[in-house]
Structures are given as C-alpha cells and as structure tokens.
Design a protein around this motif. Structure first.
Motif, PDB file in Angstrom:
ATOM      1  N   CYS A  58      -4.183   9.779   8.237  1.00 43.81           N
ATOM      2  CA  CYS A  58      -4.795   8.588   8.055  1.00 43.81           C
ATOM      3  C   CYS A  58      -4.468   7.391   8.838  1.00 43.81           C
ATOM      4  O   CYS A  58      -4.884   6.215   8.846  1.00 43.81           O
ATOM      5  CB  CYS A  58      -4.542   8.021   6.567  1.00 43.81           C
ATOM      6  N   GLY A  59      -3.086   7.605   9.688  1.00 37.15           N
ATOM      7  CA  GLY A  59      -2.568   6.385  10.471  1.00 37.15           C
ATOM      8  C   GLY A  59      -3.383   6.076  11.470  1.00 37.15           C
ATOM      9  O   GLY A  59      -4.381   6.565  11.839  1.00 37.15           O
ATOM     10  N   PRO A  60      -2.880   4.950  12.110  1.00 36.31           N
ATOM     11  CA  PRO A  60      -1.672   4.004  11.593  1.00 36.31           C
ATOM     12  C   PRO A  60      -2.107   3.295  10.674  1.00 36.31           C
ATOM     13  O   PRO A  60      -3.274   3.031  10.214  1.00 36.31           O
ATOM     14  CB  PRO A  60      -1.668   3.059  13.114  1.00 36.31           C
ATOM     15  N   THR A  63       2.100  -0.810   5.568  1.00 41.35           N
ATOM     16  CA  THR A  63       3.157  -0.111   4.634  1.00 41.35           C
ATOM     17  C   THR A  63       2.482  -0.312   3.290  1.00 41.35           C
ATOM     18  O   THR A  63       2.528   0.891   2.613  1.00 41.35           O
ATOM     19  CB  THR A  63       4.381  -1.083   4.497  1.00 41.35           C
ATOM     20  N   VAL A  64       1.654  -1.317   3.038  1.00 47.35           N
ATOM     21  CA  VAL A  64       1.078  -1.243   1.566  1.00 47.35           C
ATOM     22  C   VAL A  64      -0.204  -0.303   1.530  1.00 47.35           C
ATOM     23  O   VAL A  64      -0.269   0.168   0.424  1.00 47.35           O
ATOM     24  CB  VAL A  64       0.282  -2.773   1.387  1.00 47.35           C
ATOM     25  N   ASP A  65      -0.720   0.002   2.438  1.00 46.22           N
ATOM     26  CA  ASP A  65      -1.862   0.939   2.701  1.00 46.22           C
ATOM     27  C   ASP A  65      -1.245   2.387   2.566  1.00 46.22           C
ATOM     28  O   ASP A  65      -1.822   3.460   2.023  1.00 46.22           O
ATOM     29  CB  ASP A  65      -2.797   1.055   3.742  1.00 46.22           C
ATOM     30  N   LEU A  70      -0.118   7.109  -0.943  1.00 46.82           N
ATOM     31  CA  LEU A  70       1.092   7.901  -1.492  1.00 46.82           C
ATOM     32  C   LEU A  70       1.225   7.831  -2.765  1.00 46.82           C
ATOM     33  O   LEU A  70       1.732   8.662  -3.495  1.00 46.82           O
ATOM     34  CB  LEU A  70       2.308   7.535  -0.814  1.00 46.82           C
ATOM     35  N   HIS A  71       0.415   6.843  -3.382  1.00 49.18           N
ATOM     36  CA  HIS A  71       0.586   6.575  -5.075  1.00 49.18           C
ATOM     37  C   HIS A  71       2.010   5.984  -5.344  1.00 49.18           C
ATOM     38  O   HIS A  71       2.737   6.405  -6.174  1.00 49.18           O
ATOM     39  CB  HIS A  71       0.087   7.586  -5.939  1.00 49.18           C
TER      40      HIS A  71
END
Length: 169
Positions: A58-60, A63-65, A70-71
């Motif tokens: 899914c990157g880049p 951090t919040v995403d 990752l829940h």
C-alpha cells in the motif's frame, strides 16, 4: 465453563469445518512466516513484518494511514517504524510541498526481506500442497490435510490442547 463450543446450527454445509480449517491454516502460515524470519537471521517481529508487508502493498503511506491499515494507534505505528528505520528496512521521506508530512516507504533491504519471506512461504505452501495432493476433497478436507502435513494441530486438536495447557500433569 466451555470457551469454545461447536455450533449446533450450521450456516452452510461444511461451513464450520471450513472456518475451523481456515483458523488452523492461519496458524500454520504464521508459523511458516515466523520460521522464515528466523532462518533469515533478521531481528524483525511478526508485527514489524506485517508493517513491512502493508508498506509493500500500500505504500508510501503517512504514519496515520499506516496505523489505520494495521488497526493500531498512530503512536504504535510510529514506534514500530522508528525501529524499522534504525534497521534500514523503512525510510521516511518529507513531501517537498509539505515538510510536515512524512511518507513511509520500504528501503531496498526492506523490499528484499519481504520478497524473500513471501517467496519462501509460497514455496513451503507449494510443498505442502504437493505432499497432500488435491485429490477429490472438499475445501475443508484439503485445508485440514495441509495443516496436518505442516505438523500443526487441527482446530479441534488445538482447542483440546489449549484446554489442557494450564493443567499440571
């Protein structure tokens, strides 16, 4: 008190057996992943590896995403990535248009690690499928055969062992 009980009502024919088989298979795949990480002699936990996998697919990501994917709480994702940055598996990049936002990406070493683990896991699953053969089995039977071929307990066996795990012999 019984914490795990078979349902008397089956939602679909063989549905519960399939769910049980998939639960056991998920333990098997996690075990394969953990053993692979151990053989590669890297100091990466399973949760850190999951972070790498999410960044690979899914990157880049900010951090919040990443935390949302990752829940986990953003502070947990930050600490995990701090460790992965120190191991040169993840890099932080500032956006030229907004330096307050950092994007997380895999480094070449991180990309290589994820690829190595995925290839090894696929190879191990292929070996298990060849060992049990597909034959004329239901999905649930095939999954349980794979679990058994991997040397893991079936779901029923696992719960029986779980029940006894705190007993003194």
């Amino acid at each position: 008190m019984e914490l795990y009980a078979e349902s008397d009502v089956r939602s679909t024919a063989g549905g519960e057996e399939l769910v049980d088989g998939l639960s056991a298979l998920s333990r098997t795949v996690v075990g394969i992943t953990a053993r692979t990480l151990a053989t590669l002699d890297v100091e990466v936990t399973l949760s850190q590896y999951r972070t790498l996998v999410v960044l690979a697919s899914c990157g880049p990501l900010r951090t919040v995403d990443l935390a949302a994917a990752l829940h986990v709480h953003p502070s947990t994702a930050t600490r995990t990535c701090d460790r992965l940055v120190r191991r040169d598996l993840v890099a932080r990049h500032q956006r030229p248009s907004d330096r307050r936002v950092a994007l997380l990406t895999l480094t070449e070493a991180g990309k290589t690690l994820v690829g190595d683990v995925m290839r090894h896991r696929t190879q191990e699953i292929r070996r298990l499928v060849q060992a049990v053969g597909a034959g004329h089995r239901t999905a649930a039977e095939l999954i349980n055969a794979l679990v058994i071929a991997a040397g893991e307990p079936t779901e029923d066996q696992w719960w029986q062992r779980w029940e006894q795990s705190a007993e003194i012999p």
